[in-house]
Write a protein that holds these residues in place. Sequence first.
Motif, PDB file in Angstrom:
ATOM      1  N   PHE A   1     -35.241 -34.784 -16.249  1.00  0.00           N
ATOM      2  CA  PHE A   1     -35.807 -34.408 -14.963  1.00  0.00           C
ATOM      3  C   PHE A   1     -34.784 -33.651 -14.126  1.00  0.00           C
ATOM      4  CE2 PHE A   1     -37.512 -35.219 -10.646  1.00  0.00           C
ATOM      5  CZ  PHE A   1     -38.756 -34.664 -10.841  1.00  0.00           C
ATOM      6  N   ALA A   2     -33.520 -34.060 -14.221  1.00  0.00           N
ATOM      7  CA  ALA A   2     -32.452 -33.354 -13.507  1.00  0.00           C
ATOM      8  C   ALA A   2     -32.356 -31.910 -13.986  1.00  0.00           C
ATOM      9  CB  ALA A   2     -31.120 -34.074 -13.703  1.00  0.00           C
ATOM     10  N   PHE A   3     -32.635 -31.689 -15.266  1.00  0.00           N
ATOM     11  CA  PHE A   3     -32.640 -30.323 -15.794  1.00  0.00           C
ATOM     12  C   PHE A   3     -33.715 -29.493 -15.108  1.00  0.00           C
ATOM     13  CE2 PHE A   3     -34.499 -27.254 -18.772  1.00  0.00           C
ATOM     14  CZ  PHE A   3     -33.403 -26.467 -19.060  1.00  0.00           C
ATOM     15  N   PHE A   4     -34.893 -30.084 -14.897  1.00  0.00           N
ATOM     16  CA  PHE A   4     -35.993 -29.368 -14.249  1.00  0.00           C
ATOM     17  C   PHE A   4     -35.717 -29.082 -12.782  1.00  0.00           C
ATOM     18  CE2 PHE A   4     -38.651 -31.664 -17.569  1.00  0.00           C
ATOM     19  CZ  PHE A   4     -38.725 -30.565 -18.400  1.00  0.00           C
ATOM     20  N   GLU A   5     -34.742 -29.775 -12.193  1.00  0.00           N
ATOM     21  CA  GLU A   5     -34.402 -29.545 -10.790  1.00  0.00           C
ATOM     22  C   GLU A   5     -33.130 -28.720 -10.628  1.00  0.00           C
ATOM     23  OE1 GLU A   5     -34.232 -33.607  -9.293  1.00  0.00           O
ATOM     24  OE2 GLU A   5     -36.131 -33.251  -8.258  1.00  0.00           O
ATOM     25  N   SER A   6     -32.514 -28.328 -11.729  1.00  0.00           N
ATOM     26  CA  SER A   6     -31.231 -27.637 -11.654  1.00  0.00           C
ATOM     27  C   SER A   6     -31.389 -26.203 -11.154  1.00  0.00           C
ATOM     28  CB  SER A   6     -30.560 -27.623 -13.033  1.00  0.00           C
ATOM     29  OG  SER A   6     -31.281 -26.797 -13.928  1.00  0.00           O
ATOM     30  N   ASP A   7     -30.321 -25.691 -10.553  1.00  0.00           N
ATOM     31  CA  ASP A   7     -30.346 -24.315 -10.043  1.00  0.00           C
ATOM     32  C   ASP A   7     -30.605 -23.316 -11.161  1.00  0.00           C
ATOM     33  OD1 ASP A   7     -29.797 -25.319  -7.546  1.00  0.00           O
ATOM     34  OD2 ASP A   7     -27.658 -24.864  -7.623  1.00  0.00           O
ATOM     35  N   ASP A   8     -30.012 -23.553 -12.330  1.00  0.00           N
ATOM     36  CA  ASP A   8     -30.186 -22.627 -13.454  1.00  0.00           C
ATOM     37  C   ASP A   8     -31.644 -22.580 -13.907  1.00  0.00           C
ATOM     38  OD1 ASP A   8     -27.522 -22.014 -13.407  1.00  0.00           O
ATOM     39  OD2 ASP A   8     -26.982 -23.329 -15.079  1.00  0.00           O
ATOM     40  N   PHE A   9     -32.287 -23.743 -13.959  1.00  0.00           N
ATOM     41  CA  PHE A   9     -33.688 -23.796 -14.372  1.00  0.00           C
ATOM     42  C   PHE A   9     -34.563 -23.040 -13.382  1.00  0.00           C
ATOM     43  CE2 PHE A   9     -37.866 -25.834 -14.011  1.00  0.00           C
ATOM     44  CZ  PHE A   9     -38.336 -25.700 -15.312  1.00  0.00           C
ATOM     45  N   VAL A  10     -34.380 -23.334 -12.090  1.00  0.00           N
ATOM     46  CA  VAL A  10     -35.183 -22.685 -11.051  1.00  0.00           C
ATOM     47  C   VAL A  10     -35.000 -21.175 -11.087  1.00  0.00           C
ATOM     48  CG1 VAL A  10     -35.472 -22.434  -8.550  1.00  0.00           C
ATOM     49  CG2 VAL A  10     -35.226 -24.717  -9.562  1.00  0.00           C
ATOM     50  N   GLU A  11     -33.747 -20.739 -11.205  1.00  0.00           N
ATOM     51  CA  GLU A  11     -33.462 -19.302 -11.232  1.00  0.00           C
ATOM     52  C   GLU A  11     -34.110 -18.639 -12.441  1.00  0.00           C
ATOM     53  OE1 GLU A  11     -31.480 -15.987  -9.369  1.00  0.00           O
ATOM     54  OE2 GLU A  11     -31.934 -18.038  -8.727  1.00  0.00           O
ATOM     55  N   GLU A  12     -34.034 -19.310 -13.587  1.00  0.00           N
ATOM     56  CA  GLU A  12     -34.616 -18.746 -14.813  1.00  0.00           C
ATOM     57  C   GLU A  12     -36.137 -18.633 -14.707  1.00  0.00           C
ATOM     58  OE1 GLU A  12     -34.108 -17.073 -18.595  1.00  0.00           O
ATOM     59  OE2 GLU A  12     -32.522 -17.852 -17.301  1.00  0.00           O
ATOM     60  N   ILE A  13     -36.761 -19.639 -14.111  1.00  0.00           N
ATOM     61  CA  ILE A  13     -38.216 -19.599 -13.941  1.00  0.00           C
ATOM     62  C   ILE A  13     -38.614 -18.450 -13.023  1.00  0.00           C
ATOM     63  CG2 ILE A  13     -40.174 -20.798 -12.886  1.00  0.00           C
ATOM     64  CD1 ILE A  13     -39.537 -21.839 -15.631  1.00  0.00           C
ATOM     65  N   LEU A  14     -37.945 -18.332 -11.885  1.00  0.00           N
ATOM     66  CA  LEU A  14     -38.308 -17.281 -10.931  1.00  0.00           C
ATOM     67  C   LEU A  14     -37.979 -15.895 -11.482  1.00  0.00           C
ATOM     68  CD1 LEU A  14     -37.258 -18.947  -7.550  1.00  0.00           C
ATOM     69  CD2 LEU A  14     -39.544 -18.753  -8.562  1.00  0.00           C
ATOM     70  N   ASN A  15     -36.920 -15.768 -12.256  1.00  0.00           N
ATOM     71  CA  ASN A  15     -36.615 -14.486 -12.898  1.00  0.00           C
ATOM     72  C   ASN A  15     -37.684 -14.111 -13.917  1.00  0.00           C
ATOM     73  OD1 ASN A  15     -34.280 -14.180 -11.413  1.00  0.00           O
ATOM     74  ND2 ASN A  15     -32.920 -14.910 -13.030  1.00  0.00           N
ATOM     75  N   GLY A  16     -38.387 -15.128 -14.413  1.00  0.00           N
ATOM     76  CA  GLY A  16     -39.459 -14.872 -15.376  1.00  0.00           C
ATOM     77  C   GLY A  16     -40.594 -14.046 -14.805  1.00  0.00           C
ATOM     78  N   LEU A  17     -40.716 -14.007 -13.481  1.00  0.00           N
ATOM     79  CA  LEU A  17     -41.732 -13.157 -12.859  1.00  0.00           C
ATOM     80  C   LEU A  17     -41.501 -11.700 -13.218  1.00  0.00           C
ATOM     81  CD1 LEU A  17     -41.734 -14.860  -9.345  1.00  0.00           C
ATOM     82  CD2 LEU A  17     -43.601 -14.969 -11.025  1.00  0.00           C
ATOM     83  N   ASP A  18     -40.236 -11.303 -13.279  1.00  0.00           N
ATOM     84  CA  ASP A  18     -39.900  -9.933 -13.681  1.00  0.00           C
ATOM     85  C   ASP A  18     -39.854  -9.790 -15.196  1.00  0.00           C
ATOM     86  OD1 ASP A  18     -39.585  -8.764 -11.110  1.00  0.00           O
ATOM     87  OD2 ASP A  18     -37.645  -9.738 -10.907  1.00  0.00           O
ATOM     88  N   THR A  19     -39.297 -10.791 -15.857  1.00  0.00           N
ATOM     89  CA  THR A  19     -39.103 -10.697 -17.308  1.00  0.00           C
ATOM     90  C   THR A  19     -40.420 -10.635 -18.058  1.00  0.00           C
ATOM     91  OG1 THR A  19     -37.058 -11.984 -17.102  1.00  0.00           O
ATOM     92  CG2 THR A  19     -38.027 -11.790 -19.307  1.00  0.00           C
ATOM     93  N   TRP A  20     -41.391 -11.480 -17.667  1.00  0.00           N
ATOM     94  CA  TRP A  20     -42.629 -11.610 -18.430  1.00  0.00           C
ATOM     95  C   TRP A  20     -43.845 -10.996 -17.764  1.00  0.00           C
ATOM     96  CZ3 TRP A  20     -40.965 -12.759 -22.969  1.00  0.00           C
ATOM     97  CH2 TRP A  20     -39.843 -13.576 -23.114  1.00  0.00           C
ATOM     98  N   GLY A  21     -43.761 -10.686 -16.486  1.00  0.00           N
ATOM     99  CA  GLY A  21     -44.862  -9.994 -15.828  1.00  0.00           C
ATOM    100  C   GLY A  21     -45.990 -10.892 -15.367  1.00  0.00           C
ATOM    101  N   LYS A  22     -47.057 -10.272 -14.888  1.00  0.00           N
ATOM    102  CA  LYS A  22     -48.139 -10.980 -14.203  1.00  0.00           C
ATOM    103  C   LYS A  22     -48.905 -11.950 -15.091  1.00  0.00           C
ATOM    104  CE  LYS A  22     -48.882  -7.731 -10.433  1.00  0.00           C
ATOM    105  NZ  LYS A  22     -49.848  -6.905  -9.675  1.00  0.00           N
ATOM    106  N   ASP A  23     -48.889 -11.742 -16.404  1.00  0.00           N
ATOM    107  CA  ASP A  23     -49.597 -12.667 -17.288  1.00  0.00           C
ATOM    108  C   ASP A  23     -49.051 -14.083 -17.176  1.00  0.00           C
ATOM    109  OD1 ASP A  23     -51.217 -10.670 -18.172  1.00  0.00           O
ATOM    110  OD2 ASP A  23     -50.192 -10.364 -20.085  1.00  0.00           O
ATOM    111  N   LYS A  24     -47.765 -14.191 -16.810  1.00  0.00           N
ATOM    112  CA  LYS A  24     -47.132 -15.507 -16.710  1.00  0.00           C
ATOM    113  C   LYS A  24     -47.163 -16.074 -15.295  1.00  0.00           C
ATOM    114  CE  LYS A  24     -45.601 -15.757 -21.019  1.00  0.00           C
ATOM    115  NZ  LYS A  24     -45.967 -16.831 -21.969  1.00  0.00           N
ATOM    116  N   TYR A  25     -47.681 -15.328 -14.330  1.00  0.00           N
ATOM    117  CA  TYR A  25     -47.688 -15.809 -12.943  1.00  0.00           C
ATOM    118  C   TYR A  25     -48.367 -17.172 -12.792  1.00  0.00           C
ATOM    119  CZ  TYR A  25     -45.873 -11.532 -10.708  1.00  0.00           C
ATOM    120  OH  TYR A  25     -45.080 -10.499 -10.287  1.00  0.00           O
ATOM    121  N   PRO A  26     -49.551 -17.373 -13.397  1.00  0.00           N
ATOM    122  CA  PRO A  26     -50.200 -18.684 -13.229  1.00  0.00           C
ATOM    123  C   PRO A  26     -49.361 -19.840 -13.771  1.00  0.00           C
ATOM    124  CG  PRO A  26     -51.781 -17.055 -14.002  1.00  0.00           C
ATOM    125  CD  PRO A  26     -50.420 -16.424 -14.118  1.00  0.00           C
TER     126      PRO A  26
END
Length: 224
Positions: A92-117
């Motif tokens: 659970f700490a991994f899911f709250e880590s700065d690296d995890f959050v940053e990677e998820i939000l960067n995914g908006l650019d990396t993977w595009g609108k199909d992954k938004y939901p």
Amino acid sequence: DSFLEGAGEDLHDLSAALDHDDLDYAVGEIIIEIVDSGMMENPEKIRETLLEIFRYCLQTGDYASLIKLIERTVQQDRSVTDEAWQIRNELFAFFESDDFVEEILNGLDTWGKDKYPDIGLIIRKAGKAFIEPLLDRLADEQNLSRRRYYLSHLIELAHEAKEPALRRLGDSRWYVLRNLIQILRKSGDATVMRHMKRLADHPHPKVRHNVLETHLHFNSPESV
């Protein structure tokens, strides 16, 4: 399979499943059968294995599997051993880590609108860890569609976002203040009104308009 050594035959079977593009099923089975079984020969190895799978999901944009992992990790099952709880808390700490959050939000650019939901669902499930990064991005984002995306998720987390939003009311940018006021209004907490007074005479009309809307929303005497 070397990193699964000592974890038992079930893990090797699940590892084989990973090679056949059935990651979501395999991950779920690993979580259920290993972490919660209390029959771990090498807990540290299992923990590292799971974290490797989480990172793999992140790197490949396999958010469907990641969502299942988060759901399984946060389930409250008091029947598991203390050792299993320790591993679960580390996950659970991994899911709250700065690296995890940053990677998820960067995914908006990396993977595009199909992954938004899927990304939005992860934001909602992880909750508080995303609030400050979303507020940062909302303040600086130039793209209107992306700003709306950030704001919509902050509004969904408005109750948890209230205090972070209040701390930012000294921002000099009118559009930042407008968004913060919307989040505060959606928090459902009328005590935010005492912070609206300093914005009532703001030079920008959209800020003043949002302050008035907030007064009306909470039936504040200031709106009469």
